[in-house]
Design a protein around this motif. Structure first.
Motif, short mmCIF file in Angstrom:
data_model
loop_
_atom_site.label_atom_id
_atom_site.label_comp_id
_atom_site.label_asym_id
_atom_site.label_seq_id
_atom_site.Cartn_x
_atom_site.Cartn_y
_atom_site.Cartn_z
N LEU A 226 0.90 -1.26 0.32
CA LEU A 226 0.21 0.72 -0.04
C LEU A 226 0.59 1.63 -0.30
N ALA A 227 2.07 1.29 0.80
CA ALA A 227 3.39 2.12 0.87
C ALA A 227 3.25 2.61 -0.68
N PHE A 228 3.34 1.37 -1.23
CA PHE A 228 4.65 2.12 -2.45
C PHE A 228 3.71 1.72 -3.75
N ALA A 229 2.48 1.88 -3.39
CA ALA A 229 1.47 2.05 -4.48
C ALA A 229 1.46 3.68 -4.68
N LEU A 230 1.49 4.04 -3.23
CA LEU A 230 1.66 5.73 -3.19
C LEU A 230 3.39 5.97 -3.59
N LEU A 231 4.28 5.16 -3.17
CA LEU A 231 5.65 5.91 -3.26
C LEU A 231 5.86 6.10 -4.64
N ASN A 232 5.48 4.86 -5.85
CA ASN A 232 5.56 4.85 -7.34
C ASN A 232 4.85 5.26 -7.20
N LEU A 233 4.10 6.23 -7.18
CA LEU A 233 3.43 7.55 -7.75
C LEU A 233 4.38 8.76 -7.93
N ILE A 234 4.44 9.06 -6.64
CA ILE A 234 5.12 10.21 -6.45
C ILE A 234 6.87 9.65 -7.10
N TYR A 235 6.87 8.94 -7.08
CA TYR A 235 8.45 8.32 -7.53
C TYR A 235 8.79 9.05 -8.88
N THR A 236 7.54 8.02 -9.73
CA THR A 236 7.57 8.36 -11.57
C THR A 236 7.09 9.11 -11.27
N ALA A 237 6.24 10.69 -10.32
CA ALA A 237 5.70 11.79 -10.96
C ALA A 237 7.11 12.81 -11.20
N CYS A 238 7.83 11.93 -9.40
CA CYS A 238 8.74 13.61 -9.63
C CYS A 238 10.25 13.12 -9.83
N TYR A 239 11.01 12.38 -10.33
CA TYR A 239 12.02 11.99 -10.42
C TYR A 239 11.85 11.15 -12.33
N GLN A 240 11.16 10.31 -12.84
CA GLN A 240 10.98 9.84 -13.75
C GLN A 240 10.13 10.18 -15.67
N VAL A 241 9.19 11.66 -14.77
CA VAL A 241 8.79 12.24 -16.18
C VAL A 241 9.14 13.21 -16.25
N LEU A 242 9.49 14.56 -14.25
CA LEU A 242 9.70 15.56 -14.89
C LEU A 242 10.88 16.10 -14.65
N GLY A 243 11.64 14.71 -14.14
CA GLY A 243 13.02 15.10 -13.97
C GLY A 243 14.00 15.42 -15.28
N PRO A 244 13.36 14.53 -16.31
CA PRO A 244 13.95 14.55 -17.62
C PRO A 244 14.07 16.26 -18.04
N VAL A 245 12.06 16.56 -17.82
CA VAL A 245 11.91 17.73 -18.35
C VAL A 245 12.36 18.69 -17.82
N ILE A 246 12.51 19.08 -16.48
CA ILE A 246 13.89 20.19 -15.66
C ILE A 246 14.77 20.15 -16.25
N ALA A 247 15.73 18.78 -15.93
CA ALA A 247 16.83 18.37 -16.81
C ALA A 247 16.95 18.95 -18.27
N ASP A 248 16.13 19.45 -18.76
CA ASP A 248 15.88 19.47 -20.35
C ASP A 248 16.10 21.28 -20.32
N ARG A 249 15.50 22.10 -19.30
CA ARG A 249 15.21 23.29 -19.17
C ARG A 249 16.16 24.13 -18.71
N THR A 250 17.20 22.91 -18.01
CA THR A 250 18.54 23.21 -16.95
C THR A 250 20.34 22.80 -17.20
N PHE A 251 20.62 21.60 -16.96
CA PHE A 251 21.80 21.38 -17.62
C PHE A 251 21.73 20.90 -18.47
N GLY A 252 20.45 19.97 -19.29
CA GLY A 252 21.32 19.36 -20.47
C GLY A 252 19.86 17.80 -20.81
#
Length: 403
Positions: A226-252
């Motif tokens: 149950l915890a990882f249903a939520l933790l994976n949602l946060i990790y997927t959103a913050c790191y796997q999806v937004l991570g490359p977007v933020i990188a593309d706008r900053t350090f490439g």
């Protein structure tokens, strides 16, 4: 002397065979995503086409996971793996032939990936039950650590090889290499000698109910899932999806490649740590390890610079492998071997369902409140969920089995 003792579990022939098969299979599987995406883009330069082919794999994978757990508990697990790897090897070979000949279409690639997704649904639950079947419970932590080290090394190597193969020869060769590694893995797995588990004949629904009973009867299992249903949602959103977007706008983009490599190196380091650590309370140390996810979110929000992100990603990888090995050890030591694959399939189902939610929603949330706010709120929620999970007595107090 201590290091030799850590590797003593490799004296078992079946452990060596299994670790080798896992390494070669994951090496190919790490090449496949890169090769597949560029193969799709060569056919149709469309992001929607990429999404269609990837979804064609993930959806059948989720749908067939529970059945995969039932089959893995009914039949010899290594033979389930041999069959699934063989199917994946042949279908990836077919995809490679279509791409190399210039005749590939999106619907053909989507169909092939759907078959691979189904095969993977049988691989994952069966894989969980192999090591507990061939080593004593006391040796399981070391066996899981070595297997995790092999997995992480293959992921790093596969990523590097993928860049070389796809960049120099094209995606078709990458798919062909992936197919070949599946077949080599199947050949190695066919050499395993797994003790047969005698089970009374029963229906699939009965098996599913038994697996569900085992899953919910252990509080620490369903609390973690149950915890990882939520933790994976946060990790997927913050790191796997937004991570490359933020990188593309900053350090490439190239910098994000460095970050990804550092994450893989952290996974390897985490395996080495667990090889020596052997925690007496695996879930306690595993969940504490998950707190190492926080620095990468804070860096993305506050200091999205290459070297800060590289260090944070390395720390993230260490934490992920500490939890992964601890979790595999807890399941392998405390869940009956004849029900382990079904319990694992419920675990995986609970974990995988959350990922698409994060993928589909985070873009809209980031537009509404900013990517920085998403990262900060995500980090805060991650800490809260982890701490709540840790204070559950069955999680905090679960002990390693030494005999």
């Amino acid at each position: 002397m201590g290091f030799r003792q850590d590797l003593a579990v490799l004296r078992h022939r079946d452990v060596r065979v299994f670790v080798s098969a896992r390494f070669i299979s994951i090496l190919g599987s790490s090449i496949a995503p890169v090769a597949l995406v560029f193969a799709v883009l060569d056919v149709s330069d469309s992001a929607s086409a990429v999404g269609t082919v990837l979804a064609a794999r993930s959806i059948p994978n989720i749908v067939f996971l529970l059945l995969g757990g039932v089959i893995a508990d009914r039949l010899p697990r290594h033979l389930v793996l041999v069959t699934a790897n063989t199917i994946s090897g042949l279908t990836q070979g077919l995809a490679a032939a279509l791409v190399l000949s210039g005749h590939a279409t999106i619907w053909q690639l989507a169909t092939i990936e759907a078959v691979n997704g189904i095969a993977s649904a049988f691989v994952m639950p069966a894989m969980t039950g192999i090591l507990p079947s061939i080593v004593d419970r006391a040796e399981l932590p070391q066996a899981n650590a070595i297997s995790g080290f092999a997995r992480s090394s293959a992921m790093i190597g596969g990523g590097a090889v993928a860049g070389v193969i796809v960049g120099l020869t094209g995606p078709g060769i990458g798919l062909a290499v992936d197919g070949a590694t599946f077949l080599v893995g199947a050949l190695l797995l066919s050499r395993l000698t797994i003790p047969r588990i005698e089970r009374a004949a029963s229906s699939v629904l009965t098996d599913l109910r038994e697996g569900w009973h085992e899953f919910v009867s252990r509080q620490w299992v369903w609390v973690i899932v149950l915890a990882f249903a939520l933790l994976n949602l946060i990790y997927t959103a913050c790191y796997q999806v937004l991570g490359p977007v933020i990188a593309d706008r900053t350090f490439g983009r190239a910098g994000w490649g460095v970050v990804s490599a550092c994450f893989g190196a952290g996974l390897v380091a985490g395996g080495i740590v667990m090889l020596r650590l052997k925690p007496r309370r695996p879930l306690r140390i595993g969940m504490i390890g998950m707190l190492l996810t926080i620095p990468v979110m804070l860096c993305l929000a506050l200091v999205p610079h290459l070297w800060a992100m590289a260090i944070a990603a390395f720390v993230l990888g260490v934490g992920f492998d500490i939890f992964g090995i601890s979790w595999e050890t807890a399941l392998g030591q405390h869940v009956p071997i004849d029900k382990l694959s079904r319990v694992s399939s419920y675990d995986m189902l609970g974990s995988f369902i959350a990922g698409p939610v994060g993928q589909l929603t985070v873009g809209y949330v980031a537009v509404a409140i900013s990517a920085k706010a998403v990262e900060l709120y995500g980090a805060a929620l991650f800490v809260l969920i982890t701490v709540i999970t840790l204070i559950v007595p069955s999680v905090w107090n679960l002990r390693r089995v030494d005999a």
